[in-house]
Design a protein around this motif. Structure first.
Motif, PDB file in Angstrom:
ATOM      1  N   ALA A  36       4.399   6.796   5.533  1.00  0.00           N
ATOM      2  CA  ALA A  36       4.268   8.116   6.199  1.00  0.00           C
ATOM      3  C   ALA A  36       3.362   9.039   5.737  1.00  0.00           C
ATOM      4  O   ALA A  36       2.561   9.681   6.488  1.00  0.00           O
ATOM      5  CB  ALA A  36       5.673   8.632   6.310  1.00  0.00           C
ATOM      6  N   GLU A  37       3.081   9.004   4.562  1.00  0.00           N
ATOM      7  CA  GLU A  37       1.821  10.094   3.861  1.00  0.00           C
ATOM      8  C   GLU A  37       0.580   9.569   4.451  1.00  0.00           C
ATOM      9  O   GLU A  37      -0.380  10.178   4.789  1.00  0.00           O
ATOM     10  CB  GLU A  37       2.020   9.858   2.370  1.00  0.00           C
ATOM     11  N   ARG A  39      -0.154   7.979   7.135  1.00  0.00           N
ATOM     12  CA  ARG A  39      -0.233   8.136   8.594  1.00  0.00           C
ATOM     13  C   ARG A  39      -0.748   9.553   8.682  1.00  0.00           C
ATOM     14  O   ARG A  39      -1.572   9.832   9.714  1.00  0.00           O
ATOM     15  CB  ARG A  39       1.239   8.001   9.368  1.00  0.00           C
ATOM     16  N   THR A  40      -0.521  10.620   7.963  1.00  0.00           N
ATOM     17  CA  THR A  40      -0.683  12.044   8.152  1.00  0.00           C
ATOM     18  C   THR A  40      -2.300  12.000   7.991  1.00  0.00           C
ATOM     19  O   THR A  40      -3.056  13.143   8.503  1.00  0.00           O
ATOM     20  CB  THR A  40      -0.055  13.027   7.142  1.00  0.00           C
ATOM     21  N   GLY A  41      -3.151  11.256   7.511  1.00  0.00           N
ATOM     22  CA  GLY A  41      -4.373  11.275   7.167  1.00  0.00           C
ATOM     23  C   GLY A  41      -5.122  10.857   8.498  1.00  0.00           C
ATOM     24  O   GLY A  41      -6.415  10.961   8.646  1.00  0.00           O
ATOM     25  N   GLY A 102      -7.493  11.109   5.196  1.00  0.00           N
ATOM     26  CA  GLY A 102      -6.645  11.258   4.397  1.00  0.00           C
ATOM     27  C   GLY A 102      -6.992  10.325   3.171  1.00  0.00           C
ATOM     28  O   GLY A 102      -8.177   9.348   3.612  1.00  0.00           O
ATOM     29  N   ARG A 163       0.921  10.627  15.735  1.00  0.00           N
ATOM     30  CA  ARG A 163       2.206  11.477  15.751  1.00  0.00           C
ATOM     31  C   ARG A 163       2.634  11.242  14.366  1.00  0.00           C
ATOM     32  O   ARG A 163       3.100  10.421  13.564  1.00  0.00           O
ATOM     33  CB  ARG A 163       3.137  11.199  16.764  1.00  0.00           C
ATOM     34  N   HIS A 164       2.972  12.548  13.646  1.00  0.00           N
ATOM     35  CA  HIS A 164       3.746  12.704  12.595  1.00  0.00           C
ATOM     36  C   HIS A 164       4.472  13.860  12.465  1.00  0.00           C
ATOM     37  O   HIS A 164       4.004  15.007  12.790  1.00  0.00           O
ATOM     38  CB  HIS A 164       2.843  12.130  11.112  1.00  0.00           C
ATOM     39  N   PRO A 165       5.761  13.981  11.710  1.00  0.00           N
ATOM     40  CA  PRO A 165       6.356  12.663  11.066  1.00  0.00           C
ATOM     41  C   PRO A 165       7.074  11.953  12.489  1.00  0.00           C
ATOM     42  O   PRO A 165       7.278  12.509  13.205  1.00  0.00           O
ATOM     43  CB  PRO A 165       7.392  13.548  10.340  1.00  0.00           C
TER      44      PRO A 165
END
Length: 181
Positions: A36-37, A39-41, A102, A163-165
């Motif tokens: 998840a972390e 993916r944010t990048g 990221g 897309r996140h989260p």
């Protein structure tokens, strides 16, 4: 004296078990945050202008062409007047960029694709898997993706995003989360 030693041993065992449980919980949370972390990048974006997608003409087989030629033109005209024409299913070639801004790296990310009508109303959503192995922080890659069976009409548009989260109940649809299970 024996009772004091038993209590001390019991406390040490309990403290050890509690520490192990805390470490396991921490490891589970860190693993969940890993994908998840990372993916944010990642950022996906369509190119500007008409070059970001191309609609291929639908293929018409010879059998269909011959059958249509045999239909009486008056009957065909009447049928067209009764029902609005459905858009033909076409193949669309998408051209977009994927960036890694990221510090995490994944072998691939699932990109959310939205197809919208000319007024901007959502017609369809799809998930696209994009290979990102070797895409390090600060780098980007051009992605060409072929969409099949798209009910495209003139003026439709396409939007991509990482897309996140992602809610827990949807993570089964996102291939990168498979490694965590």
């Amino acid at each position: 004296m024996k009772r004091i030693e038993d209590r001390a041993s019991c406390w040490r065992s309990s403290a050890f078990a509690l520490a192990v449980a805390a470490l396991l919980l921490l490891a589970a949370c860190a693993g969940e945050g890993g994908v998840a972390e990372a993916r944010t990048g990642y950022i996906a974006e369509m190119g500007d202008g008409l070059g970001s997608f191309r609609v291929l003409a639908p293929e018409v087989s010879e059998e269909v062409g011959e059958a249509e030629a045999d239909v009486d033109s008056d009957a065909e005209a009447g049928a067209e007047a009764e029902a609005p024409a459905e858009p033909a299913l076409v193949t669309v070639l998408l051209d977009f960029l994927i960036h890694n801004e990221g510090s995490g790296a994944l072998d691939g990310v699932t990109v959310d694709l939205t197809i919208a009508d000319p007024e901007g109303n959502e017609k369809e959503r799809r998930l696209l898997w994009v290979e990102t192995a070797g895409l390090t922080k600060g780098s980007q890659r051009q992605v060409a993706h072929e969409l099949t069976d798209v009910a495209y009409t003139d003026g439709d548009g396409f939007h991509v995003e990482v897309r996140h989260p992602i809610p827990m109940e949807e993570r089964g649809d996102y291939r990168e989360f498979d490694a965590e299970n």
